[in-house]
Design a protein around this motif. Structure first.
Motif, PDB file in Angstrom:
ATOM      1  N   LEU A 137      31.329  38.205  48.641  1.00 30.64           N
ATOM      2  CA  LEU A 137      31.558  37.226  47.596  1.00 30.64           C
ATOM      3  C   LEU A 137      32.000  35.916  48.242  1.00 30.64           C
ATOM      4  O   LEU A 137      32.591  35.916  49.315  1.00 30.64           O
ATOM      5  N   PRO A 138      31.728  34.772  47.620  1.00 36.46           N
ATOM      6  CA  PRO A 138      32.215  33.503  48.172  1.00 36.46           C
ATOM      7  C   PRO A 138      33.720  33.529  48.414  1.00 36.46           C
ATOM      8  O   PRO A 138      34.212  33.073  49.442  1.00 36.46           O
ATOM      9  N   VAL A 139      34.459  34.102  47.446  1.00 41.72           N
ATOM     10  CA  VAL A 139      35.904  34.291  47.585  1.00 41.72           C
ATOM     11  C   VAL A 139      36.244  35.679  47.060  1.00 41.72           C
ATOM     12  O   VAL A 139      35.704  36.096  46.035  1.00 41.72           O
ATOM     13  N   ALA A 140      37.118  36.375  47.744  1.00 42.60           N
ATOM     14  CA  ALA A 140      37.533  37.698  47.288  1.00 42.60           C
ATOM     15  C   ALA A 140      39.031  37.858  47.488  1.00 42.60           C
ATOM     16  O   ALA A 140      39.595  37.384  48.473  1.00 42.60           O
ATOM     17  N   VAL A 141      39.672  38.520  46.536  1.00 41.06           N
ATOM     18  CA  VAL A 141      41.099  38.822  46.644  1.00 41.06           C
ATOM     19  C   VAL A 141      41.252  40.076  47.500  1.00 41.06           C
ATOM     20  O   VAL A 141      40.691  41.115  47.195  1.00 41.06           O
ATOM     21  N   GLU A 142      41.994  39.950  48.582  1.00 44.23           N
ATOM     22  CA  GLU A 142      42.281  41.112  49.418  1.00 44.23           C
ATOM     23  C   GLU A 142      43.552  41.811  48.950  1.00 44.23           C
ATOM     24  O   GLU A 142      43.646  43.025  48.932  1.00 44.23           O
ATOM     25  N   SER A 143      44.566  41.008  48.590  1.00 50.26           N
ATOM     26  CA  SER A 143      45.844  41.577  48.206  1.00 50.26           C
ATOM     27  C   SER A 143      46.677  40.546  47.476  1.00 50.26           C
ATOM     28  O   SER A 143      46.634  39.363  47.801  1.00 50.26           O
ATOM     29  N   LEU A 144      47.420  41.013  46.476  1.00 50.64           N
ATOM     30  CA  LEU A 144      48.367  40.148  45.779  1.00 50.64           C
ATOM     31  C   LEU A 144      49.526  41.020  45.305  1.00 50.64           C
ATOM     32  O   LEU A 144      49.325  41.933  44.520  1.00 50.64           O
ATOM     33  N   MET A 203      34.331  24.914  37.588  1.00 48.17           N
ATOM     34  CA  MET A 203      35.670  24.617  38.080  1.00 48.17           C
ATOM     35  C   MET A 203      35.538  23.604  39.199  1.00 48.17           C
ATOM     36  O   MET A 203      34.950  23.869  40.225  1.00 48.17           O
ATOM     37  N   LYS A 204      36.027  22.414  38.976  1.00 42.99           N
ATOM     38  CA  LYS A 204      35.846  21.332  39.913  1.00 42.99           C
ATOM     39  C   LYS A 204      36.740  21.540  41.127  1.00 42.99           C
ATOM     40  O   LYS A 204      37.939  21.578  41.023  1.00 42.99           O
ATOM     41  N   CYS A 205      36.103  21.604  42.303  1.00 36.85           N
ATOM     42  CA  CYS A 205      36.847  21.788  43.555  1.00 36.85           C
ATOM     43  C   CYS A 205      37.783  22.986  43.487  1.00 36.85           C
ATOM     44  O   CYS A 205      38.912  22.956  43.994  1.00 36.85           O
ATOM     45  N   GLY A 206      37.330  24.044  42.850  1.00 36.44           N
ATOM     46  CA  GLY A 206      38.145  25.245  42.760  1.00 36.44           C
ATOM     47  C   GLY A 206      39.392  24.997  41.938  1.00 36.44           C
ATOM     48  O   GLY A 206      39.481  24.067  41.170  1.00 36.44           O
ATOM     49  N   LYS A 207      40.374  25.802  42.107  1.00 35.70           N
ATOM     50  CA  LYS A 207      41.627  25.660  41.381  1.00 35.70           C
ATOM     51  C   LYS A 207      42.700  25.016  42.254  1.00 35.70           C
ATOM     52  O   LYS A 207      43.820  24.833  41.822  1.00 35.70           O
ATOM     53  N   ARG A 208      42.314  24.702  43.513  1.00 38.72           N
ATOM     54  CA  ARG A 208      43.306  24.222  44.476  1.00 38.72           C
ATOM     55  C   ARG A 208      44.494  25.171  44.476  1.00 38.72           C
ATOM     56  O   ARG A 208      45.655  24.773  44.519  1.00 38.72           O
ATOM     57  N   LEU A 209      44.136  26.459  44.403  1.00 37.49           N
ATOM     58  CA  LEU A 209      45.129  27.513  44.211  1.00 37.49           C
ATOM     59  C   LEU A 209      46.212  27.489  45.265  1.00 37.49           C
ATOM     60  O   LEU A 209      47.394  27.555  44.971  1.00 37.49           O
ATOM     61  N   ILE A 210      45.816  27.401  46.522  1.00 41.95           N
ATOM     62  CA  ILE A 210      46.800  27.534  47.582  1.00 41.95           C
ATOM     63  C   ILE A 210      47.554  26.227  47.801  1.00 41.95           C
ATOM     64  O   ILE A 210      48.750  26.222  48.023  1.00 41.95           O
ATOM     65  N   GLU A 254      51.109  38.453  35.868  1.00 40.18           N
ATOM     66  CA  GLU A 254      50.700  37.100  35.500  1.00 40.18           C
ATOM     67  C   GLU A 254      49.996  36.399  36.661  1.00 40.18           C
ATOM     68  O   GLU A 254      48.973  35.729  36.473  1.00 40.18           O
ATOM     69  N   LEU A 255      50.548  36.563  37.857  1.00 36.40           N
ATOM     70  CA  LEU A 255      49.910  35.964  39.028  1.00 36.40           C
ATOM     71  C   LEU A 255      48.537  36.582  39.267  1.00 36.40           C
ATOM     72  O   LEU A 255      47.568  35.883  39.573  1.00 36.40           O
ATOM     73  N   LYS A 256      48.455  37.891  39.135  1.00 37.97           N
ATOM     74  CA  LYS A 256      47.196  38.584  39.358  1.00 37.97           C
ATOM     75  C   LYS A 256      46.127  38.083  38.396  1.00 37.97           C
ATOM     76  O   LYS A 256      44.993  37.805  38.801  1.00 37.97           O
ATOM     77  N   ALA A 257      46.492  37.934  37.131  1.00 43.79           N
ATOM     78  CA  ALA A 257      45.530  37.453  36.137  1.00 43.79           C
ATOM     79  C   ALA A 257      45.077  36.035  36.455  1.00 43.79           C
ATOM     80  O   ALA A 257      43.891  35.706  36.337  1.00 43.79           O
ATOM     81  N   PHE A 258      46.017  35.187  36.864  1.00 44.45           N
ATOM     82  CA  PHE A 258      45.688  33.808  37.191  1.00 44.45           C
ATOM     83  C   PHE A 258      44.745  33.722  38.385  1.00 44.45           C
ATOM     84  O   PHE A 258      43.727  33.029  38.357  1.00 44.45           O
ATOM     85  N   VAL A 259      45.093  34.448  39.453  1.00 45.12           N
ATOM     86  CA  VAL A 259      44.285  34.411  40.662  1.00 45.12           C
ATOM     87  C   VAL A 259      42.894  34.990  40.408  1.00 45.12           C
ATOM     88  O   VAL A 259      41.877  34.416  40.809  1.00 45.12           O
ATOM     89  N   GLU A 260      42.832  36.129  39.749  1.00 50.47           N
ATOM     90  CA  GLU A 260      41.541  36.756  39.481  1.00 50.47           C
ATOM     91  C   GLU A 260      40.649  35.848  38.655  1.00 50.47           C
ATOM     92  O   GLU A 260      39.440  35.729  38.910  1.00 50.47           O
ATOM     93  N   ASP A 261      41.221  35.173  37.660  1.00 54.32           N
ATOM     94  CA  ASP A 261      40.439  34.262  36.830  1.00 54.32           C
ATOM     95  C   ASP A 261      39.891  33.106  37.663  1.00 54.32           C
ATOM     96  O   ASP A 261      38.719  32.723  37.516  1.00 54.32           O
ATOM     97  N   ALA A 262      40.727  32.556  38.545  1.00 56.64           N
ATOM     98  CA  ALA A 262      40.286  31.454  39.396  1.00 56.64           C
ATOM     99  C   ALA A 262      39.164  31.886  40.328  1.00 56.64           C
ATOM    100  O   ALA A 262      38.171  31.168  40.516  1.00 56.64           O
ATOM    101  N   VAL A 263      39.286  33.071  40.914  1.00 56.04           N
ATOM    102  CA  VAL A 263      38.278  33.577  41.845  1.00 56.04           C
ATOM    103  C   VAL A 263      36.971  33.879  41.119  1.00 56.04           C
ATOM    104  O   VAL A 263      35.885  33.522  41.585  1.00 56.04           O
ATOM    105  N   ILE A 264      37.051  34.537  39.972  1.00 56.57           N
ATOM    106  CA  ILE A 264      35.843  34.872  39.205  1.00 56.57           C
ATOM    107  C   ILE A 264      35.104  33.602  38.790  1.00 56.57           C
ATOM    108  O   ILE A 264      33.878  33.514  38.891  1.00 56.57           O
ATOM    109  N   THR A 265      35.853  32.614  38.332  1.00 58.45           N
ATOM    110  CA  THR A 265      35.228  31.356  37.918  1.00 58.45           C
ATOM    111  C   THR A 265      34.545  30.676  39.098  1.00 58.45           C
ATOM    112  O   THR A 265      33.401  30.217  38.988  1.00 58.45           O
TER     113      THR A 265
END
Length: 219
Positions: free
Chosen positions: A97-104, A1-8, A66-77
């Motif tokens: 972990l390099p990135v971890a979901v605390e809450s969504l 994943m190039k430069c992450g997902k630029r999620l935020i 849907e948001l949870k699935a999207f975020v989790e996939d981005a973080v796992i990748t």
């Protein structure tokens, strides 16, 4: 994943926030999109976005699953590609972990997301540093690191806005230093002592930076 997902900053630009209760006297309980800089150099990002899921609304619509699935996939990748376990959540005590979901969560017309980053580099890589990203650069260290790197502290001010004594500032070698490029609300795990001119102090732990590179020093 190039430069992450630029999620935020990009793909997920209109999302989320949350509150973190760290093992610290400084609590991160944001009411607006912001970042939290910890003394151990970890970063927590918080995003808050209001929305309307009604049939006639023009604003973004969010479903928690849907948001949870999207975020989790981005973080796992991201974790898989950056030396971490293929996980979205910390599952064991002491695990990092390099990135971890605390809450969504999605509730009361508000989408809320908390992401925990092991380092400033992980924060930047995951979110991207393109023009759309609010933070283009983020470095966390000590005042001594800044002195050793030849940073120019001229023009720095005290927390009350008065001109800083540079000799006193540079002698505070163990104080934490944050260099940030981009406009953001930033809370630090300590009391702000010095900051670049133009930075706004919201309270003793929180500042609003400008689009330029700003230095924040806290103890």
């Amino acid at each position: 994943m190039k430069c992450g997902k630029r999620l935020i900053a990009g793909v997920f630009a209109a999302v989320l926030s949350l509150g973190l209760t760290a093992c610290s006297s400084v609590k991160f309980e944001p009411t607006e999109t912001s970042i939290f800089i910890q003394k151990d150099r970890k970063v927590v990002s918080a995003e808050i976005e209001s929305f309307d899921n009604s049939a006639y609304a023009d604003s973004p619509r969010y479903k928690e699953d849907e948001l949870k699935a999207f975020v989790e996939d981005a973080v796992i990748t991201y974790n898989s590609e950056n030396g971490g376990a293929a996980k979205a959540y910390v599952e064991e005590k002491g695990e990092e972990l390099p990135v971890a979901v605390e809450s969504l969560t999605v509730a009361d017309n508000t989408a809320t997301l908390l992401l925990d980053f092991a380092s400033a580099d992980d924060y930047l890589l995951f979110n991207g540093t393109a023009d759309a990203a609010p933070v283009k650069d983020l470095i966390i260290g000590t005042v001594q690191d800044g002195v050793n790197s030849g940073l120019d502290f001229s023009g720095m001010v005290n927390a009350d806005g008065t001109a800083a004594d540079l000799d006193k500032l540079t002698s505070s070698s163990k104080y934490s230093l944050v260099s940030v490029t981009g406009s953001t609300v930033m809370k630090v795990e300590g009391k702000v002592v010095y900051m670049s001119a133009g930075v706004t102090l919201k309270d003793e732990h929180t500042v609003v930076t400008t689009d330029d590179t700003s230095y924040i020093i806290f103890k």
